[in-house]
Write a protein that holds these residues in place. Structure first.
Motif, PDB file in Angstrom:
ATOM      1  N   ILE A 199      32.405  41.540  44.796  1.00  0.00           N
ATOM      2  CA  ILE A 199      33.673  41.049  44.263  1.00  0.00           C
ATOM      3  C   ILE A 199      34.460  42.191  43.634  1.00  0.00           C
ATOM      4  CG2 ILE A 199      34.724  39.503  42.588  1.00  0.00           C
ATOM      5  CD1 ILE A 199      33.590  38.101  45.034  1.00  0.00           C
ATOM      6  N   THR A 200      33.769  43.085  42.933  1.00  0.00           N
ATOM      7  CA  THR A 200      34.446  44.232  42.317  1.00  0.00           C
ATOM      8  C   THR A 200      35.078  45.118  43.381  1.00  0.00           C
ATOM      9  OG1 THR A 200      32.878  44.202  40.470  1.00  0.00           O
ATOM     10  CG2 THR A 200      34.140  46.228  40.810  1.00  0.00           C
ATOM     11  N   ARG A 201      34.356  45.375  44.447  1.00  0.00           N
ATOM     12  CA  ARG A 201      34.899  46.205  45.527  1.00  0.00           C
ATOM     13  C   ARG A 201      36.140  45.558  46.140  1.00  0.00           C
ATOM     14  NH1 ARG A 201      34.708  46.088  51.019  1.00  0.00           N
ATOM     15  NH2 ARG A 201      34.798  48.111  52.128  1.00  0.00           N
ATOM     16  N   ALA A 202      36.053  44.266  46.460  1.00  0.00           N
ATOM     17  CA  ALA A 202      37.190  43.584  47.088  1.00  0.00           C
ATOM     18  C   ALA A 202      38.404  43.561  46.168  1.00  0.00           C
ATOM     19  CB  ALA A 202      36.791  42.161  47.475  1.00  0.00           C
ATOM     20  N   SER A 203      38.185  43.292  44.903  1.00  0.00           N
ATOM     21  CA  SER A 203      39.293  43.238  43.961  1.00  0.00           C
ATOM     22  C   SER A 203      39.900  44.613  43.742  1.00  0.00           C
ATOM     23  CB  SER A 203      38.811  42.648  42.631  1.00  0.00           C
ATOM     24  OG  SER A 203      39.867  42.511  41.715  1.00  0.00           O
ATOM     25  N   HIS A 230      43.718  51.842  34.849  1.00  0.00           N
ATOM     26  CA  HIS A 230      44.784  51.071  35.482  1.00  0.00           C
ATOM     27  C   HIS A 230      44.227  50.048  36.490  1.00  0.00           C
ATOM     28  CE1 HIS A 230      48.000  53.495  33.713  1.00  0.00           C
ATOM     29  NE2 HIS A 230      47.220  54.546  33.927  1.00  0.00           N
ATOM     30  N   ALA A 231      43.418  50.502  37.430  1.00  0.00           N
ATOM     31  CA  ALA A 231      42.969  49.613  38.511  1.00  0.00           C
ATOM     32  C   ALA A 231      41.961  48.576  38.021  1.00  0.00           C
ATOM     33  CB  ALA A 231      42.384  50.444  39.651  1.00  0.00           C
ATOM     34  N   LEU A 232      40.910  49.006  37.325  1.00  0.00           N
ATOM     35  CA  LEU A 232      39.849  48.085  36.934  1.00  0.00           C
ATOM     36  C   LEU A 232      40.363  47.015  35.979  1.00  0.00           C
ATOM     37  CD1 LEU A 232      36.897  47.324  37.143  1.00  0.00           C
ATOM     38  CD2 LEU A 232      36.400  48.914  35.283  1.00  0.00           C
ATOM     39  N   LYS A 233      41.280  47.383  35.091  1.00  0.00           N
ATOM     40  CA  LYS A 233      41.829  46.392  34.164  1.00  0.00           C
ATOM     41  C   LYS A 233      42.565  45.292  34.907  1.00  0.00           C
ATOM     42  CE  LYS A 233      44.898  45.893  30.186  1.00  0.00           C
ATOM     43  NZ  LYS A 233      45.792  46.589  29.238  1.00  0.00           N
ATOM     44  N   ASN A 234      43.347  45.654  35.901  1.00  0.00           N
ATOM     45  CA  ASN A 234      44.099  44.652  36.651  1.00  0.00           C
ATOM     46  C   ASN A 234      43.236  43.910  37.665  1.00  0.00           C
ATOM     47  OD1 ASN A 234      47.193  45.000  35.972  1.00  0.00           O
ATOM     48  ND2 ASN A 234      46.344  47.060  36.082  1.00  0.00           N
ATOM     49  N   ALA A 235      42.077  44.455  37.985  1.00  0.00           N
ATOM     50  CA  ALA A 235      41.169  43.780  38.921  1.00  0.00           C
ATOM     51  C   ALA A 235      40.094  42.974  38.205  1.00  0.00           C
ATOM     52  CB  ALA A 235      40.493  44.827  39.821  1.00  0.00           C
ATOM     53  N   SER A 236      40.163  42.893  36.886  1.00  0.00           N
ATOM     54  CA  SER A 236      39.064  42.333  36.112  1.00  0.00           C
ATOM     55  C   SER A 236      38.996  40.812  36.127  1.00  0.00           C
ATOM     56  CB  SER A 236      39.159  42.818  34.659  1.00  0.00           C
ATOM     57  OG  SER A 236      40.398  42.443  34.089  1.00  0.00           O
ATOM     58  N   THR A 242      33.561  35.861  38.414  1.00  0.00           N
ATOM     59  CA  THR A 242      32.287  35.940  39.122  1.00  0.00           C
ATOM     60  C   THR A 242      31.118  36.072  38.151  1.00  0.00           C
ATOM     61  OG1 THR A 242      33.408  37.008  40.981  1.00  0.00           O
ATOM     62  CG2 THR A 242      31.015  37.199  40.889  1.00  0.00           C
ATOM     63  N   ILE A 243      31.306  36.837  37.088  1.00  0.00           N
ATOM     64  CA  ILE A 243      30.249  36.982  36.086  1.00  0.00           C
ATOM     65  C   ILE A 243      29.927  35.632  35.461  1.00  0.00           C
ATOM     66  CG2 ILE A 243      29.678  38.004  33.851  1.00  0.00           C
ATOM     67  CD1 ILE A 243      31.292  40.460  34.688  1.00  0.00           C
ATOM     68  N   GLY A 244      30.971  34.864  35.148  1.00  0.00           N
ATOM     69  CA  GLY A 244      30.741  33.547  34.566  1.00  0.00           C
ATOM     70  C   GLY A 244      30.067  32.588  35.522  1.00  0.00           C
ATOM     71  N   ILE A 245      30.545  32.553  36.764  1.00  0.00           N
ATOM     72  CA  ILE A 245      29.932  31.667  37.759  1.00  0.00           C
ATOM     73  C   ILE A 245      28.488  32.085  38.043  1.00  0.00           C
ATOM     74  CG2 ILE A 245      30.062  30.916  40.166  1.00  0.00           C
ATOM     75  CD1 ILE A 245      33.081  31.138  39.969  1.00  0.00           C
ATOM     76  N   GLY A 246      28.254  33.403  38.014  1.00  0.00           N
ATOM     77  CA  GLY A 246      26.912  33.903  38.310  1.00  0.00           C
ATOM     78  C   GLY A 246      25.863  33.525  37.299  1.00  0.00           C
ATOM     79  N   VAL A 247      26.277  33.018  36.134  1.00  0.00           N
ATOM     80  CA  VAL A 247      25.286  32.562  35.156  1.00  0.00           C
ATOM     81  C   VAL A 247      24.430  31.443  35.747  1.00  0.00           C
ATOM     82  CG1 VAL A 247      25.010  31.458  32.886  1.00  0.00           C
ATOM     83  CG2 VAL A 247      26.651  33.300  33.179  1.00  0.00           C
ATOM     84  N   ALA A 248      25.017  30.648  36.644  1.00  0.00           N
ATOM     85  CA  ALA A 248      24.232  29.610  37.313  1.00  0.00           C
ATOM     86  C   ALA A 248      23.097  30.223  38.123  1.00  0.00           C
ATOM     87  CB  ALA A 248      25.138  28.774  38.213  1.00  0.00           C
ATOM     88  N   LEU A 249      23.349  31.402  38.735  1.00  0.00           N
ATOM     89  CA  LEU A 249      22.284  32.095  39.456  1.00  0.00           C
ATOM     90  C   LEU A 249      21.168  32.514  38.505  1.00  0.00           C
ATOM     91  CD1 LEU A 249      24.398  34.414  41.811  1.00  0.00           C
ATOM     92  CD2 LEU A 249      23.239  32.282  42.413  1.00  0.00           C
ATOM     93  N   LEU A 250      21.549  32.962  37.311  1.00  0.00           N
ATOM     94  CA  LEU A 250      20.541  33.371  36.337  1.00  0.00           C
ATOM     95  C   LEU A 250      19.702  32.180  35.887  1.00  0.00           C
ATOM     96  CD1 LEU A 250      22.519  35.874  34.062  1.00  0.00           C
ATOM     97  CD2 LEU A 250      21.135  36.348  36.085  1.00  0.00           C
TER      98      LEU A 250
END
Length: 313
Positions: A199-203, A230-236, A242-250
């Protein structure tokens, strides 16, 4: 912004009620007669009637649900059938290993996955990009228990660097606590790292193609400020989602990971409760995990107010 926060907090109330209704319904939608299953093959009809009364199955659904919600509001999750102990106490006894495992996995995964995704986007089309994406595909493809057994064999049995199983409380020392959770955290975090990295790469690829990034490069701004400021802040925003949704995986992976590494957490408790058909304990654990997931997603929604200024209006 304050109005948005209040709306998001209030929106969790019906979600929690629906989750509570579903969790309570597990006792009624389970195949067969739960009382007869719990009583066993040698039980008498009187034993089954007594268990049904203890579970509240002899009363109307809505009345029993109202009583159960009232108990929840007072912090009472019921009593375990097999241990005869309050479910709240059983969860409290097992909560530290599970939360420790999830916290370490979350920190390690985000710390590894986000730089990997940024690196893959920066080197898009190169062997570095292909290597990161190959790792992501591998992380999605290999089950958690396979990674766990492989790590245990290599680093615990073969190299004897880390303990193979068990848990040491944090109060007994940070070093021992972290050593016992290193292998489980890596095993549990593989799929999480793969998800966040992709997801980070795509964003990042989408943001790096924007005009303001080309303007920053034309002005002679260094590559590191462009990527991480500049880039990572706007892609965050999608990354945080994804980090929040991934908690279900954990949460789901913790059940398998704790079984592989013999960690006495809520995952092992869940497996034991399911095998014993301890319905009050199953309900309590599922409700606790659901509540944690709702809180995490609420935190993610509130984080949008900091990441996306448009939400303030």
């Amino acid at each position: 912004m304050l109005a948005y926060i209040v709306r998001r907090i209030l929106s969790t109330v019906p979600v929690v009620l629906l989750v509570a209704l579903f969790v309570f319904s597990l006792l009624y939608i389970a195949p067969g007669d739960p009382a007869a299953i719990i009583a066993g093959d040698q039980a008498t009809p009187d034993d089954i009637i007594r268990i049904r009364a203890g579970l509240g199955l002899d009363r109307p659904f809505l009345i029993r649900f109202g009583e159960w919600v009232w108990q929840l509001l007072h912090g009472d999750l019921g009593t375990s059938i097999f241990t005869n102990l309050p479910v709240t106490d059983l969860i409290r006894q097992r909560i530290e290993p599970t939360l420790s495992l999830m916290a370490i996995t979350l920190v390690l995964s985000v710390s590894i996955a986000v730089p990997l995704g940024v690196l893959a986007a920066w080197k898009a089309g190169t062997w570095i990009d292909r290597a990161v994406m190959a790792f992501a595909v591998l992380g999605f493809s290999v089950p958690v228990f396979v990674v766990g057994y492989l790590l245990a064999y290599v680093f615990a049995l073969w190299l004897d660097w880390l303990p193979v199983q068990g848990y040491i409380p944090l109060a007994d020392g940070v070093g021992l606590w972290f050593r016992h959770l290193t292998l489980p955290s890596i095993a549990l975090g593989c799929v999480y790292v793969a998800l966040i990295a992709r997801i980070t790469r795509a964003s990042m690829l989408e943001v790096l193609a924007q005009d303001y990034i080309r303007t920053a490069r034309a002005k002679g701004l260094g590559q590191r400020p462009i990527l991480f400021v500049h880039a990572l802040k706007n892609a965050s925003v999608p990354i945080v989602t994804t980090i929040g949704i991934g908690v279900a995986l954990l949460i789901g992976g913790a059940v398998v990971t704790e079984s592989v590494f013999a960690i006495p957490g809520l995952g092992r408790l869940t497996v034991d409760a399911i095998l014993r058909r301890d319905y009050p304990l199953i309900q309590g654990i599922v409700l606790f995990f659901s509540f944690v997931y709702v809180l995490v997603n609420l935190a993610v929604d509130l984080a949008y107010t900091l990441l996306d200024p448009r939400i303030r209006y």
